[in-house]
Write an enzyme that holds these catalytic residues in place. Structure first.
Site, mmCIF file in Angstrom:
data_model
loop_
_atom_site.group_PDB
_atom_site.id
_atom_site.type_symbol
_atom_site.label_atom_id
_atom_site.label_comp_id
_atom_site.label_asym_id
_atom_site.label_seq_id
_atom_site.Cartn_x
_atom_site.Cartn_y
_atom_site.Cartn_z
ATOM 1 N N ASP A 29 -87.677 -0.158 -105.999
ATOM 2 C CA ASP A 29 -86.970 -1.507 -106.031
ATOM 3 C C ASP A 29 -87.872 -2.547 -105.518
ATOM 4 O O ASP A 29 -88.490 -2.428 -104.409
ATOM 5 C CB ASP A 29 -85.574 -1.430 -105.277
ATOM 6 N N ILE A 30 -87.928 -3.795 -106.074
ATOM 7 C CA ILE A 30 -88.687 -4.994 -105.265
ATOM 8 C C ILE A 30 -88.028 -5.412 -104.159
ATOM 9 O O ILE A 30 -89.127 -6.009 -103.332
ATOM 10 C CB ILE A 30 -88.702 -6.115 -106.532
ATOM 11 N N ASN A 85 -74.312 0.055 -109.809
ATOM 12 C CA ASN A 85 -73.274 -1.021 -109.742
ATOM 13 C C ASN A 85 -72.897 -1.398 -111.344
ATOM 14 O O ASN A 85 -73.899 -1.266 -112.165
ATOM 15 C CB ASN A 85 -73.902 -1.980 -109.024
ATOM 16 N N GLY A 91 -71.567 -5.654 -108.106
ATOM 17 C CA GLY A 91 -72.547 -6.200 -107.579
ATOM 18 C C GLY A 91 -73.793 -5.953 -108.657
ATOM 19 O O GLY A 91 -74.996 -5.930 -108.154
ATOM 20 N N GLN A 92 -73.765 -5.642 -109.856
ATOM 21 C CA GLN A 92 -74.778 -5.526 -110.828
ATOM 22 C C GLN A 92 -75.407 -6.755 -111.253
ATOM 23 O O GLN A 92 -74.690 -7.626 -111.687
ATOM 24 C CB GLN A 92 -74.305 -5.144 -112.241
ATOM 25 N N SER A 93 -76.835 -7.057 -111.094
ATOM 26 C CA SER A 93 -77.592 -8.169 -110.995
ATOM 27 C C SER A 93 -78.468 -7.856 -112.270
ATOM 28 O O SER A 93 -78.824 -9.178 -112.693
ATOM 29 C CB SER A 93 -78.274 -8.666 -109.763
ATOM 30 N N HIS A 98 -78.939 1.157 -114.663
ATOM 31 C CA HIS A 98 -80.001 1.709 -113.613
ATOM 32 C C HIS A 98 -79.220 2.314 -112.612
ATOM 33 O O HIS A 98 -78.022 2.062 -112.184
ATOM 34 C CB HIS A 98 -80.824 0.750 -112.876
ATOM 35 N N HIS A 100 -79.678 3.455 -108.623
ATOM 36 C CA HIS A 100 -80.232 3.402 -107.237
ATOM 37 C C HIS A 100 -80.577 4.805 -106.566
ATOM 38 O O HIS A 100 -79.373 5.460 -106.269
ATOM 39 C CB HIS A 100 -79.546 2.307 -106.273
HETATM 40 P P1 AMP Z 1 -78.059 -4.277 -109.031
HETATM 41 O O1 AMP Z 1 -77.855 -5.349 -108.385
HETATM 42 O O2 AMP Z 1 -77.555 -2.829 -109.240
HETATM 43 O O3 AMP Z 1 -78.164 -4.681 -110.483
HETATM 44 O O4 AMP Z 1 -79.718 -3.753 -108.957
HETATM 45 C C1 AMP Z 1 -80.823 -4.488 -109.427
HETATM 46 C C2 AMP Z 1 -81.817 -4.336 -108.522
HETATM 47 O O5 AMP Z 1 -82.964 -4.493 -109.142
HETATM 48 C C3 AMP Z 1 -81.999 -4.992 -107.217
HETATM 49 O O6 AMP Z 1 -81.720 -4.101 -106.082
HETATM 50 C C4 AMP Z 1 -83.083 -5.626 -107.176
HETATM 51 O O7 AMP Z 1 -83.850 -5.874 -106.125
HETATM 52 C C5 AMP Z 1 -83.963 -4.839 -108.427
HETATM 53 N N1 AMP Z 1 -84.904 -5.723 -108.994
HETATM 54 C C6 AMP Z 1 -85.054 -6.842 -109.883
HETATM 55 N N2 AMP Z 1 -85.787 -7.208 -110.208
HETATM 56 C C7 AMP Z 1 -86.738 -6.064 -110.103
HETATM 57 C C8 AMP Z 1 -88.229 -5.934 -110.406
HETATM 58 N N3 AMP Z 1 -89.030 -6.872 -111.371
HETATM 59 N N4 AMP Z 1 -88.999 -4.556 -110.160
HETATM 60 C C9 AMP Z 1 -88.238 -3.957 -109.441
HETATM 61 N N5 AMP Z 1 -86.898 -4.027 -108.930
HETATM 62 C C10 AMP Z 1 -86.324 -5.164 -109.255
#
Ligand code: AMP
Length: 112
Positions: A29-30, A85, A91-93, A98, A100
């Site tokens: 994760d970034i 999420n 909290g899905q962004s 995916h 975690h």
């Molecule tokens: P979620 O909030 O469950 O959708 O998690 C999305 C996750 O993706 C977050 O923890 C972000 O930090 C991670 N993320 C977003 N962009 C990247 C990326 N380019 N490389 C790795 N992780 C990412």
């Protein structure tokens, strides 16, 4: 999907994997929320867990892979958390399914 960041990563067009097979990819994760924070994703674009439907068995394979990665990273004995999420309240962004894998420190419950 061309505009999906996790499709780009899963296809090897961006970043690097810590695991890859025909179906799944895993990468760090970034913005890590702990000493270990890995994301396990399907290579196929599935927007989220609400959309897996006939592909539901992939969730089990993602979890099994995350457990193997946890062992490889030495956090099996101390424990870890697997999180999916879903939607705004969850909290899905990123709109690509995916899971975690979080570990390396204690995590509280309930989550914030
Ligand atoms: P979620 O909030 O469950 O959708 O998690 C999305 C996750 O993706 C977050 O923890 C972000 O930090 C991670 N993320 C977003 N962009 C990247 C990326 N380019 N490389 C790795 N992780 C990412």
């Amino acid at each position: 999907m061309d505009d999906c960041i996790f499709c780009k990563i899963a296809q090897g067009r961006l970043g690097s994997f810590i695991f890859e097979d025909d179906e799944l990819a895993a990468f760090k994760d970034i913005n890590p929320a702990g000493p270990v924070h890995v994301l396990v994703v399907p290579k196929k674009h599935i927007p989220g867990i609400r959309e897996v439907k006939e592909d539901a068995s992939i969730i089990g394979r993602m979890a099994a892979r995350a457990v193997e990665i946890a062992a490889e990273m030495g956090i099996s004995d101390t424990g870890f958390r697997l999180v999916v999420n879903s939607g705004p309240d969850g909290g899905q962004s990123v709109q690509h399914l995916h899971m975690h894998l979080l570990g390396g420190r204690p995590f509280g419950w309930p989550p914030g």
